[in-house]
Scaffold this motif. Structure first.
Motif, mmCIF file in Angstrom:
data_model
loop_
_atom_site.group_PDB
_atom_site.id
_atom_site.type_symbol
_atom_site.label_atom_id
_atom_site.label_comp_id
_atom_site.label_asym_id
_atom_site.label_seq_id
_atom_site.Cartn_x
_atom_site.Cartn_y
_atom_site.Cartn_z
ATOM 1 N N VAL A 1 0.843 -1.200 0.000
ATOM 2 C CA VAL A 1 0.000 0.000 0.000
ATOM 3 C C VAL A 1 0.880 1.252 0.000
ATOM 4 O O VAL A 1 0.640 2.195 -0.768
ATOM 5 N N ARG A 2 1.909 1.283 0.850
ATOM 6 C CA ARG A 2 2.810 2.450 0.895
ATOM 7 C C ARG A 2 3.539 2.643 -0.436
ATOM 8 O O ARG A 2 3.709 3.768 -0.913
ATOM 9 N N ILE B 1 1.968 6.453 -6.993
ATOM 10 C CA ILE B 1 0.895 7.350 -7.426
ATOM 11 C C ILE B 1 1.350 8.804 -7.291
ATOM 12 O O ILE B 1 1.089 9.628 -8.170
ATOM 13 N N ARG B 2 2.043 9.126 -6.204
ATOM 14 C CA ARG B 2 2.556 10.496 -6.006
ATOM 15 C C ARG B 2 3.512 10.893 -7.126
ATOM 16 O O ARG B 2 3.594 12.057 -7.506
ATOM 17 N N ARG B 3 4.279 9.927 -7.609
ATOM 18 C CA ARG B 3 5.308 10.214 -8.611
ATOM 19 C C ARG B 3 4.812 10.076 -10.056
ATOM 20 O O ARG B 3 5.223 10.828 -10.927
ATOM 21 N N ASN B 4 3.975 9.070 -10.298
ATOM 22 C CA ASN B 4 3.600 8.723 -11.671
ATOM 23 C C ASN B 4 2.135 8.951 -11.996
ATOM 24 O O ASN B 4 1.730 8.722 -13.123
ATOM 25 N N GLY B 5 1.336 9.338 -10.998
ATOM 26 C CA GLY B 5 -0.094 9.458 -11.207
ATOM 27 C C GLY B 5 -0.748 8.091 -11.169
ATOM 28 O O GLY B 5 -0.078 7.059 -11.156
ATOM 29 N N ASP C 1 -6.994 1.397 -1.865
ATOM 30 C CA ASP C 1 -6.425 1.292 -0.524
ATOM 31 C C ASP C 1 -5.278 2.270 -0.318
ATOM 32 O O ASP C 1 -5.112 2.831 0.766
ATOM 33 N N ALA C 2 -4.482 2.484 -1.352
ATOM 34 C CA ALA C 2 -3.384 3.455 -1.246
ATOM 35 C C ALA C 2 -3.924 4.872 -1.062
ATOM 36 O O ALA C 2 -3.413 5.643 -0.241
ATOM 37 N N ALA D 1 -3.550 7.430 2.261
ATOM 38 C CA ALA D 1 -3.104 8.829 2.208
ATOM 39 C C ALA D 1 -4.146 9.744 2.831
ATOM 40 O O ALA D 1 -3.814 10.630 3.634
ATOM 41 N N ILE D 2 -5.400 9.532 2.494
ATOM 42 C CA ILE D 2 -6.475 10.372 3.033
ATOM 43 C C ILE D 2 -6.518 10.266 4.551
ATOM 44 O O ILE D 2 -6.629 11.283 5.243
ATOM 45 N N ASP D 3 -6.424 9.054 5.072
ATOM 46 C CA ASP D 3 -6.456 8.870 6.528
ATOM 47 C C ASP D 3 -5.316 9.624 7.206
ATOM 48 O O ASP D 3 -5.519 10.308 8.211
ATOM 49 N N GLU D 4 -4.119 9.522 6.646
ATOM 50 C CA GLU D 4 -2.962 10.208 7.245
ATOM 51 C C GLU D 4 -3.122 11.722 7.182
ATOM 52 O O GLU D 4 -2.914 12.421 8.165
ATOM 53 N N TYR D 5 -3.500 12.229 6.020
ATOM 54 C CA TYR D 5 -3.633 13.676 5.871
ATOM 55 C C TYR D 5 -4.791 14.222 6.695
ATOM 56 O O TYR D 5 -4.709 15.327 7.238
#
Length: 192
Positions: free
Chosen positions: A14-15, A21-25, A59-60, A64-68
């Protein structure tokens, strides 16, 4: 005897998906990329994510949403003059740490909606939630509700946009400018 699934392996996948996703979309993140970057087997992806790529991406994005959201929930306990620069600082640090190659995975999910509509929907819900949280912070510090909602929308859009500009320009300057201008704007409002 069957081996029990290791939740740490799933968390690593997941991480890794989130980072890609952050890097490549979203469209640029494939299951094979995740296998290679996470050091996982193809079989483990299907074991942990029987719904395939859509489940893995979802899930990824949720991670991210949960952390932010946890961070935003903390920030809204501060004054706007404290919270806005701190929020921008988080993004500045992340952009610099990635050498300006990685942005917000939630924005990437919003932009990748054609390939993963569920991820886009999750992003939309998160942005709505974050806008409401920021609006409440502004109301708590004296702004009228209608102005607070509009200003919270402006702030979130400006911060996310400044991250994109910073990545494109390989500079933290857009983020720093946006933080300064948003604080000046908020401080310019008279309590309602």
């Amino acid at each position: 005897m069957a081996r029990r699934p290791n939740p740490e392996n799933r968390d690593r996948i997941v991480r890794t998906t989130r980072d890609l996703i952050r890097r490549n979309g979203v469209p640029g993140t494939t299951m094979l990329d995740v296998v290679a970057a996470a050091g996982a087997s193809r079989g483990s992806l299907y074991h942990y994510f029987p719904g395939g790529r859509s489940e893995m991406v979802g899930d990824a994005v949720r991670s991210a949403i949960d952390e932010y959201t946890t961070g935003i929930d903390y920030l809204v306990t501060l004054t706007p003059a404290e919270a806005i620069p701190l929020l921008v600082e988080v993004w500045r640090a992340e952009a610099e740490a990635s050498d300006y190659t990685a942005g917000c995975p939630v924005v990437a999910a919003a932009l990748g909606g054609a390939s993963e509509p569920e991820a886009r929907d999750l992003a939309g819900e998160a942005f709505t939630s974050w806008t409401h949280a920021m609006s409440q912070m502004l109301v708590n510090h004296g702004l009228p509700g209608d102005r607070a909602e509009s200003l919270a929308t402006l702030a979130l859009a400006a911060i996310e946009g400044a991250v994109v500009l910073g990545l494109a320009q390989r500079s933290s300057e857009p983020m720093e400018r946006v933080a300064q201008e948003l604080v000046a704007l908020v401080e310019g409002f008279e309590p309602g």
